[in-house]
Write a protein that holds these residues in place. Structure first.
Motif, PDB file in Angstrom:
ATOM      1  N   LYS A  98       0.830  -1.202   0.000  1.00 24.76           N
ATOM      2  CA  LYS A  98       0.000   0.000   0.000  1.00 24.76           C
ATOM      3  C   LYS A  98       0.864   1.252   0.000  1.00 24.76           C
ATOM      4  CE  LYS A  98      -4.010  -2.031   2.376  1.00 24.76           C
ATOM      5  NZ  LYS A  98      -4.857  -1.980   3.594  1.00 24.76           N
ATOM      6  N   LYS A 101       2.216   1.761  -3.466  1.00 19.71           N
ATOM      7  CA  LYS A 101       1.180   2.292  -4.353  1.00 19.71           C
ATOM      8  C   LYS A 101       0.947   3.773  -4.104  1.00 19.71           C
ATOM      9  CE  LYS A 101      -3.592   1.423  -5.829  1.00 19.71           C
ATOM     10  NZ  LYS A 101      -4.808   0.600  -5.620  1.00 19.71           N
ATOM     11  N   CYS A 201       9.232   1.624  -6.028  1.00 22.80           N
ATOM     12  CA  CYS A 201       7.812   1.249  -6.034  1.00 22.80           C
ATOM     13  C   CYS A 201       7.517   0.190  -7.084  1.00 22.80           C
ATOM     14  CB  CYS A 201       6.946   2.486  -6.278  1.00 22.80           C
ATOM     15  SG  CYS A 201       6.981   3.694  -4.936  1.00 22.80           S
TER      16      CYS A 201
END
Length: 989
Positions: A98, A101, A201
């Motif tokens: 999370k 993201k 990421c």
């Protein structure tokens, strides 16, 4: 609580982390369980950390238990704890995903300035890593060099290292934990960090399992005490389950501290106390210091970005590696950057794919050739920021189809400065906290202004000393200058690469000199000594006047001193008087703007947009010889930037940069400009200068001022100005501020196409006389002209389309327009490749027209039948009285037939030859003038043949008349034709 006791609180009491721990870089080692007794004062824990740092084996931190003074070893965790560890790993993995993201969405977000490159533009798609060089503290601590050309030239980059290898072991084999990445303004530090986060990421930075970026600017604005845990969870809520056991886990964590120069760090124990507890509230600067000390989360890796002047704020013992961003020192990197930026899908707007690709490839090729010449632009594009500015400017010049009100060249430069400075102070340790941009405007702006006034672009070291060092009086000022020289100087000034000028400096981008000069003037920095002293005295008197008023009122009631109120009133006169005198500064700024905008010596230069294009892409052709005298420097952007800086949007951005321009000042300057700018704009200006004037009005972004200026223009002559889509948009935008009719719009030889006509459609509707000759307008453009002439608000009465490839299909569109138009009285289709089919189409629809008075179909390869057909229709037309048919393929029989038609009914004049029966035509001089004006665009051999036929016709008609007066007229016309033929054969015509 003692420091040692605080160390024990790094893990939650009563909880034992069972996460597996493996030392980064260890291969082929088996897990070994270690049990250690908790020694009072935390010494046992410090001993364990020492073992972890020095041992080459893997240590499962979860097997370490603290139970008083007992020591217990556990090789295998219990099944229940193993299950809890797996569940916790799953929770941590979900939280980190999370977090990834969220970071990816945030760091992939592009500012508004980037959205112009198309919807598919992204940091992943176009990023080019700059060169990174490994440095050392010894290099950084060298004395700051003087401003000499030798010290400013780029040294070849040694010890090049990639971004992903910054945390490799150093030369001594030690694992690097702290990295300082430094570079001057514009080298791409922030962009590099953004790319690093995005790479992590997307799984392209496997060295670290968790990346936590912080902005030092945000930390500098927070003065409340906060713990590291709270600081992380406050910014990244997804990590609230990970943070409590961050120290106890084996996560490979990377902290990113961007912009360390914003923080004032004190590494002395007396200034910043030790703290190893992530839950203890301390000042944000103390968190940063203890992270770098490795007293807080010692296993975490840290990368710090900063400007060169702030590198020494971190003691060298806390830094494992220094790395300097060297920008695009390789020309191939510059080419790659331009290729990727300018070739993005959607970059060139809504056009056909083939045309868009061809234009993009041509643009990149021209730019690459200019870079290979090692011109000044190559030195400028050493900085990635200037590569961005070059791409943005080219995108503005080539791919702008419609100009939004906020899109201006001044706005591009202002946004460029905002992206690079964004309100930064020059030195956070200086008590004045002067913004970097304000300092640049006062110092570099002064140098730029003096260069503009003296018409020079190269500056010696003495010029630099005069602008930067003469007025230095205090230690603080000298410190600011030192920071400016190390961090900012090379962003604006670079060594000149022209032969013979190696010991001088020029502005990195030429237009930046004019922008900073304009900013210097508009900010009111150009003041005499008397003005500066008067302003300071006025401010002091204004501040104390209220206090003095209170004291005077009290004293006057107690003592009969009637002269005190009188004295006080006299004292208040000075600030009011100075405010009136200060208003004269606005008049001076307006006068400077008008004088620079309408300099007669610049009247016949290229317009400013073409000048910018040439400065970036270069000029094709042979290079200038070094001994050849250079052209005079031109500074036509200077007044345009002055107007652009006064726009509301640019003033708002400059306010963020610390350069405040008040609304009242902008209003008074605009008011003063009306007296000079509009008056001078009314007089006839050359086409290129008129284009500059229109561009100035667009940049000024003052609709009321622009409307008044445009209303005074009844004729707009832009002939021979290359009307790019941008210029067409500017013209349409500026002219749209009013709705008055334009007497004449001359767009002859302006490289127009159908897209240009669509952009200019609202302007063309209001023009009475419209000149569109020599524009390569084909059938597609004629379709746009048809829609224009059929519009119910069309005011066009005279339309000239000579020397355009209209063709048969274009003639059909124009014929449809003639049938329904109610305003057109004159139509010139001279040399438009109509042929007989095109003339026949016009003849078919001509009867439905009731207003046309003159039709020119000359030089269109018409034969007898088509010419007769047109004249027959013209005879029945109510208003048409003149048809031009010269230089067509009309035989002698056709000529006689046309003469008979002319004799049947007077009122329709067919201009075919220089003769009219046995007399000279009244329009012989008009025909010869048309030939002479258009000769550069016509086939010379065909013109020679037609002139020979005209000469034979003159001689034949002269032999048929006995009137001596007529013979004399024939001889005169024959001499003119012979003279033209002679010049044509000699090549002098």
């Amino acid at each position: 609580m003692s420091r040692a006791m605080q160390c024990q609180s790094c893990l939650p009491r009563g909880s034992w982390a069972q996460l597996p721990w493996s030392l980064a870089g260890s291969r082929g080692t088996r897990s070994v369980s270690v049990c250690a007794a908790a020694v009072p004062g935390g010494a046992g824990r410090c001993f364990l950390r020492k073992i972890l740092r020095t041992s080459s084996i893997s240590l499962p931190r979860g097997c370490v238990h603290y139970q008083g003074d007992s020591q217990e070893s556990s090789a295998q965790p219990s099944p229940s704890r193993h299950g809890q560890s797996q569940l916790r790993n799953v929770a941590f993995s979900g939280a980190i995903k999370k977090h990834q993201k969220s970071l990816s969405a945030w760091f992939s977000h592009q500012p508004n300035e980037e959205r112009q490159f198309g919807p598919s533009f992204s940091l992943d798609a176009v990023h080019v890593d700059p060169v990174i060089r490994e440095s050392s503290l010894e290099e950084i601590l060298k004395p700051s060099p003087d401003l000499t050309i030798q010290n400013q030239l780029q040294q070849p980059c040694r010890k090049v290292i990639s971004l992903h290898n910054l945390f490799d072991v150093d030369a001594c084999g030690r694992q690097v934990k702290n990295v300082v990445l430094y570079g001057t303004v514009g080298t791409g530090k922030s962009t590099l960090i953004k790319k690093m986060v995005v790479d992590w990421c997307h799984g392209r930075l496997p060295r670290f399992q968790l990346v936590i970026p912080f902005s030092c600017e945000d930390l500098s604005h927070s003065h409340a005490h906060v713990s590291l845990r709270r600081l992380i969870t406050k910014k990244y809520q997804h990590l609230r389950d990970v943070v409590p056991v961050l120290e106890a886990s084996n996560l490979r964590v990377l902290f990113i501290l961007n912009g360390l120069e914003r923080l004032n760090l004190d590494f002395r124990l007396a200034g910043t106390e030790l703290c190893c507890d992530p839950s203890e509230p301390v000042p944000p600067s103390a968190i940063v210091v203890n992270l770098l000390r490795k007293y807080l989360l010692p296993e975490a890796s840290i990368i710090v970005t900063t400007r060169p002047s702030a590198v020494r704020r971190i003691p060298g013992k806390y830094v494992g590696r220094y790395a300097e961003i060297c920008g695009f020192s390789d020309t191939n990197l510059q080419k790659l950057y331009f290729q990727m930026r300018l070739s993005q899908p959607g970059c060139s707007g809504e056009e056909s794919q083939d045309r868009r690709s061809a234009e993009q490839e041509n643009l990149v090729e021209m730019l690459s050739r200019n870079l290979e010449r090692h011109n000044q632009i190559t030195a400028a594009c050493f900085l990635p920021s200037y590569c961005w500015l070059v791409c943005t400017t080219l995108h503005f010049l080539y791919f702008t189809r419609t100009v939004p009100p906020s899109q201006t060249l001044t706005g591009i430069y202002t946004s460029f400065l905002r992206l690079n400075f964004s309100g930064e102070v020059l030195d956070s340790s200086d008590p004045t906290h002067i913004s970097m941009m304000k300092y640049v405007a006062k110092t570099v702006g002064k140098l730029a202004y003096e260069g503009v006034m003296s018409r020079k672009t190269c500056f010696s070291e003495e010029d630099l000393r005069q602008c930067f060092e003469v007025e230095m009086k205090t230690e603080s000022e000298l410190n600011l200058l030192e920071v400016f020289r190390s961090d900012v100087f090379r962003f604006f000034l670079s060594p000149c690469v022209q032969p013979g000028k190696e010991h001088t400096f020029v502005f990195t981008i030429p237009a930046m000199q004019e922008y900073l000069a304009a900013l210097y003037v508009v900010l009111g920095e150009k003041k005499t000594l008397a003005q500066r002293v008067g302003k300071e005295l006025s401010e002091v008197l204004g501040k104390v006047s209220e206090d003095v008023a209170v004291v005077v009122n009290i004293v006057s009631k107690v003592l009969p001193l009637r002269f005190l109120p009188v004295l006080f009133n006299l004292l208040k006169i000075f600030p009011r008087y100075f405010s009136r005198v200060g208003g004269k500064d606005r008049d001076t700024i307006a006068h400077t703007m008008a004088e620079e905008l309408f300099k007669e010596e610049d009247y016949y230069n290229d317009d400013v947009l073409d000048q910018i294009n040439s400065s970036i892409l270069g000029v094709e052709g042979p290079m200038r010889h070094p001994d050849e005298a250079p052209d005079d420097e031109v500074f036509e952007l200077f007044p345009i930037f002055m107007g652009g800086i006064l726009s509301r949007r640019n003033r708002a951005i400059l306010e963020q940069l610390g350069c405040s321009i008040k609304n009242l000042a902008a209003f008074e300057i605009a008011k003063a400009m009306k007296k000079t700018v509009i008056r001078k704009g009314r007089r006839g200006l050359p086409p290129s200068e008129l284009m500059d004037y229109l561009f100035f009005l667009h940049e000024f972004q003052n609709e009321r001022f622009t409307a008044e200026a445009i209303r005074s223009l009844r004729a707009v002559n832009l002939s021979s100005v290359k009307m790019t889509p941008l210029k067409c948009s500017v013209l349409a935008s500026v002219m749209s501020t009013t709705c008055h009719e334009v007497e004449e719009l001359n767009l002859t030889s302006c490289n127009l196409d159908s897209g240009s006509l669509r952009t200019l459609f609202p302007v063309l509707l209001r023009c009475k006389a419209l000149h569109l000759q020599l524009n390569s307008l084909g059938s597609d453009a004629c379709k746009e002209i048809r829609d224009l002439l059929l519009h119910d608000k069309c005011a066009v009465s005279s339309l000239r389309l000579a020397n355009n490839p209209v063709g048969e299909q274009g003639a059909r569109y124009l014929a449809e327009a003639l049938a329904g138009n109610r305003s057109l009285t004159q139509l010139s289709l001279l040399h438009t490749a109509l042929g007989d089919p095109g003339a026949e189409a016009i003849a078919q629809h001509l009867a439905q027209n009731q207003h046309l008075q003159e039709l020119n179909l000359g030089y269109n390869s018409l034969t007898d039948a088509a010419a007769l057909r047109v004249v027959e229709v013209a005879k029945r037309h109510e208003t048409l009285d003149k048809v031009h048919l010269y230089f067509n393929d009309i035989s002698e029989d056709g000529k006689r037939a046309l003469d008979s038609l002319r004799m049947d009914r007077d009122g329709v004049r067919a201009l075919v030859f220089l003769t009219a029966g046995t007399d000279v035509s009244d329009y012989w001089s008009h025909i010869l003038n048309v030939v002479q004006r258009n000769l550069p665009f016509w086939d010379r051999e065909r013109v020679r043949q037609h002139l020979a036929l005209l000469l034979q016709d003159l001689e034949s008609s002269r032999s048929q008349t006995a009137n001596p007066w007529r013979k004399a007229k024939f001889l005169r016309v024959e001499s003119e034709v012979k003279k033209m033929l002679g010049k044509l054969q000699d090549g002098s015509l």
